[in-house]
Write a protein that holds these residues in place. Structure first.
Motif, PDB file in Angstrom:
ATOM      1  N   PHE A 103      -1.168   3.017  -9.287  1.00  0.00           N
ATOM      2  CA  PHE A 103       0.272   3.038  -8.973  1.00  0.00           C
ATOM      3  C   PHE A 103       0.511   4.162  -7.970  1.00  0.00           C
ATOM      4  O   PHE A 103       0.144   5.304  -8.226  1.00  0.00           O
ATOM      5  CB  PHE A 103       1.077   3.275 -10.256  1.00  0.00           C
ATOM      6  CG  PHE A 103       2.567   3.124 -10.094  1.00  0.00           C
ATOM      7  CD1 PHE A 103       3.136   1.865  -9.981  1.00  0.00           C
ATOM      8  CD2 PHE A 103       3.400   4.225 -10.086  1.00  0.00           C
ATOM      9  CE1 PHE A 103       4.513   1.709  -9.852  1.00  0.00           C
ATOM     10  CE2 PHE A 103       4.773   4.089  -9.959  1.00  0.00           C
ATOM     11  CZ  PHE A 103       5.334   2.814  -9.839  1.00  0.00           C
ATOM     12  N   VAL A 104       1.089   3.810  -6.826  1.00  0.00           N
ATOM     13  CA  VAL A 104       1.259   4.783  -5.742  1.00  0.00           C
ATOM     14  C   VAL A 104       2.707   4.780  -5.274  1.00  0.00           C
ATOM     15  O   VAL A 104       3.274   3.720  -5.001  1.00  0.00           O
ATOM     16  CB  VAL A 104       0.343   4.444  -4.543  1.00  0.00           C
ATOM     17  CG1 VAL A 104       0.523   5.478  -3.436  1.00  0.00           C
ATOM     18  CG2 VAL A 104      -1.101   4.386  -4.976  1.00  0.00           C
ATOM     19  N   GLN A 105       3.293   5.959  -5.165  1.00  0.00           N
ATOM     20  CA  GLN A 105       4.662   6.054  -4.667  1.00  0.00           C
ATOM     21  C   GLN A 105       4.732   5.567  -3.224  1.00  0.00           C
ATOM     22  O   GLN A 105       3.893   5.902  -2.387  1.00  0.00           O
ATOM     23  CB  GLN A 105       5.164   7.502  -4.739  1.00  0.00           C
ATOM     24  CG  GLN A 105       6.615   7.656  -4.300  1.00  0.00           C
ATOM     25  CD  GLN A 105       7.123   9.077  -4.497  1.00  0.00           C
ATOM     26  OE1 GLN A 105       6.404   9.944  -4.995  1.00  0.00           O
ATOM     27  NE2 GLN A 105       8.363   9.310  -4.129  1.00  0.00           N
ATOM     28  N   ILE A 106       5.740   4.736  -2.931  1.00  0.00           N
ATOM     29  CA  ILE A 106       5.962   4.257  -1.571  1.00  0.00           C
ATOM     30  C   ILE A 106       7.432   4.446  -1.212  1.00  0.00           C
ATOM     31  O   ILE A 106       8.261   4.744  -2.073  1.00  0.00           O
ATOM     32  CB  ILE A 106       5.559   2.779  -1.391  1.00  0.00           C
ATOM     33  CG1 ILE A 106       6.370   1.878  -2.321  1.00  0.00           C
ATOM     34  CG2 ILE A 106       4.069   2.595  -1.616  1.00  0.00           C
ATOM     35  CD1 ILE A 106       6.126   0.392  -2.095  1.00  0.00           C
ATOM     36  N   VAL A 107       7.744   4.277   0.066  1.00  0.00           N
ATOM     37  CA  VAL A 107       9.107   4.458   0.555  1.00  0.00           C
ATOM     38  C   VAL A 107       9.585   3.146   1.175  1.00  0.00           C
ATOM     39  O   VAL A 107       8.786   2.249   1.461  1.00  0.00           O
ATOM     40  CB  VAL A 107       9.181   5.621   1.573  1.00  0.00           C
ATOM     41  CG1 VAL A 107       8.859   6.941   0.892  1.00  0.00           C
ATOM     42  CG2 VAL A 107       8.244   5.380   2.752  1.00  0.00           C
ATOM     43  N   PRO A 108      10.914   2.987   1.370  1.00  0.00           N
ATOM     44  CA  PRO A 108      11.467   1.704   1.804  1.00  0.00           C
ATOM     45  C   PRO A 108      10.826   1.098   3.043  1.00  0.00           C
ATOM     46  O   PRO A 108      10.688  -0.129   3.136  1.00  0.00           O
ATOM     47  CB  PRO A 108      12.946   2.033   2.045  1.00  0.00           C
ATOM     48  CG  PRO A 108      13.244   3.088   1.034  1.00  0.00           C
ATOM     49  CD  PRO A 108      11.995   3.934   1.007  1.00  0.00           C
ATOM     50  N   GLY A 109      10.404   1.907   3.998  1.00  0.00           N
ATOM     51  CA  GLY A 109       9.773   1.378   5.194  1.00  0.00           C
ATOM     52  C   GLY A 109       8.471   0.640   4.920  1.00  0.00           C
ATOM     53  O   GLY A 109       7.967  -0.091   5.785  1.00  0.00           O
ATOM     54  N   GLU A 110       7.922   0.812   3.716  1.00  0.00           N
ATOM     55  CA  GLU A 110       6.663   0.154   3.344  1.00  0.00           C
ATOM     56  C   GLU A 110       6.876  -1.094   2.503  1.00  0.00           C
ATOM     57  O   GLU A 110       5.919  -1.822   2.222  1.00  0.00           O
ATOM     58  CB  GLU A 110       5.784   1.129   2.553  1.00  0.00           C
ATOM     59  CG  GLU A 110       5.426   2.411   3.277  1.00  0.00           C
ATOM     60  CD  GLU A 110       4.608   3.336   2.394  1.00  0.00           C
ATOM     61  OE1 GLU A 110       3.364   3.226   2.410  1.00  0.00           O
ATOM     62  OE2 GLU A 110       5.208   4.167   1.690  1.00  0.00           O
ATOM     63  N   PHE A 111       8.104  -1.349   2.073  1.00  0.00           N
ATOM     64  CA  PHE A 111       8.343  -2.396   1.081  1.00  0.00           C
ATOM     65  C   PHE A 111       7.879  -3.777   1.533  1.00  0.00           C
ATOM     66  O   PHE A 111       7.262  -4.512   0.759  1.00  0.00           O
ATOM     67  CB  PHE A 111       9.824  -2.452   0.709  1.00  0.00           C
ATOM     68  CG  PHE A 111      10.281  -1.354  -0.219  1.00  0.00           C
ATOM     69  CD1 PHE A 111       9.446  -0.302  -0.557  1.00  0.00           C
ATOM     70  CD2 PHE A 111      11.567  -1.362  -0.737  1.00  0.00           C
ATOM     71  CE1 PHE A 111       9.868   0.718  -1.392  1.00  0.00           C
ATOM     72  CE2 PHE A 111      12.004  -0.357  -1.585  1.00  0.00           C
ATOM     73  CZ  PHE A 111      11.152   0.682  -1.912  1.00  0.00           C
ATOM     74  N   VAL A 112       8.199  -4.156   2.770  1.00  0.00           N
ATOM     75  CA  VAL A 112       7.860  -5.503   3.228  1.00  0.00           C
ATOM     76  C   VAL A 112       6.351  -5.707   3.245  1.00  0.00           C
ATOM     77  O   VAL A 112       5.843  -6.728   2.773  1.00  0.00           O
ATOM     78  CB  VAL A 112       8.471  -5.775   4.612  1.00  0.00           C
ATOM     79  CG1 VAL A 112       7.966  -7.097   5.173  1.00  0.00           C
ATOM     80  CG2 VAL A 112       9.997  -5.792   4.530  1.00  0.00           C
TER      81      VAL A 112
END
Length: 226
Positions: A27-36
């Motif tokens: 499980f890795v934290q991501i940010v909105p720019g990576e969602f797609v």
């Protein structure tokens, strides 16, 4: 003894950067720019920071903490979370800092961090871009979470998965976007979410849940040695 140091060419001109190695976390934290990019390969779920209680988004790369990721970056269509790309580097105030003891740093192998003019090398410039995206993305996540919470769109999700070998895995403490709540939004809220870009992100998160079944199937195949 701390190994965290502010990065500068005077002290670190001799350092070289090795490619990231080792197992990826589940499980890795991501940010909105990576969602797609993330949603086509893995579920996107929210968890809460243990220290602050704040929500953050994460990509589910595997289903069991001890097993790490179920797909390689290539199998994920090239998706590699920014948080993994920046391994060994972090932001300290307005500066970049490094964990000098991190295995990515070497004095004899890898790409140099600085060129002969003591300017950032291409490898370091890429890390600078990654850190910039993360810094901006954390602020974007906070705004997204604010909207999702205010409109009561986040709901807890407990995932129970049964595998062919009889094992049962339960994923707890996770949250997703409620599709039912999205459909019940008033026109004004829908318009505001659309204009902010948060409506698209909300549906991206909700749709990514389909990847849970894909990961479970992949894990079954690996358990069976296929």
């Amino acid at each position: 003894m701390t190994t965290h140091q502010l990065l500068n060419p005077q002290d670190h001109a001799h350092l070289r950067l090795l490619p990231r190695s080792g197992a990826e976390p589940h499980f890795v934290q991501i940010v909105p720019g990576e969602f797609v990019a993330a949603a086509i390969a893995c579920p996107i779920l929210f968890s809460k920071d243990v220290a602050t209680g704040a929500f953050y988004a994460g990509a589910v790369l595997g289903l069991n903490p001890g097993e790490g990721a179920l797909k390689s970056a290539e199998e994920r269509g090239g998706f590699e979370p920014l948080n993994l790309q920046r391994d060994g580097f972090f932001i300290s105030g307005e500066r970049i800092a490094i964990d000098r003891g991190h295995p990515r740093f070497s004095e004899t192998q890898g790409e140099p961090l600085f060129d002969e003019a003591q300017q950032p090398s291409p490898s370091l410039r890429q890390i600078q871009r990654v850190l910039g995206q993360l810094h901006e993305g954390i602020e974007q996540t906070a705004l997204l979470v604010r909207d999702l919470v205010n409109l009561k769109l986040l709901e807890p999700i407990d995932v129970s998965l049964n595998f062919d070998d009889g094992e049962r895995l339960r994923l707890e403490g996770l949250y997703t976007v409620s599709r039912d709540s999205l459909r019940e939004l008033g026109d004004g809220d829908v318009q505001r979410l659309f204009r902010s870009g948060h409506l698209h992100l909300a549906y991206t998160i909700a749709g990514s849940l389909n990847q849970l079944a894909v990961l479970a199937h992949l894990r079954n195949r690996k358990l069976a040695g296929v």
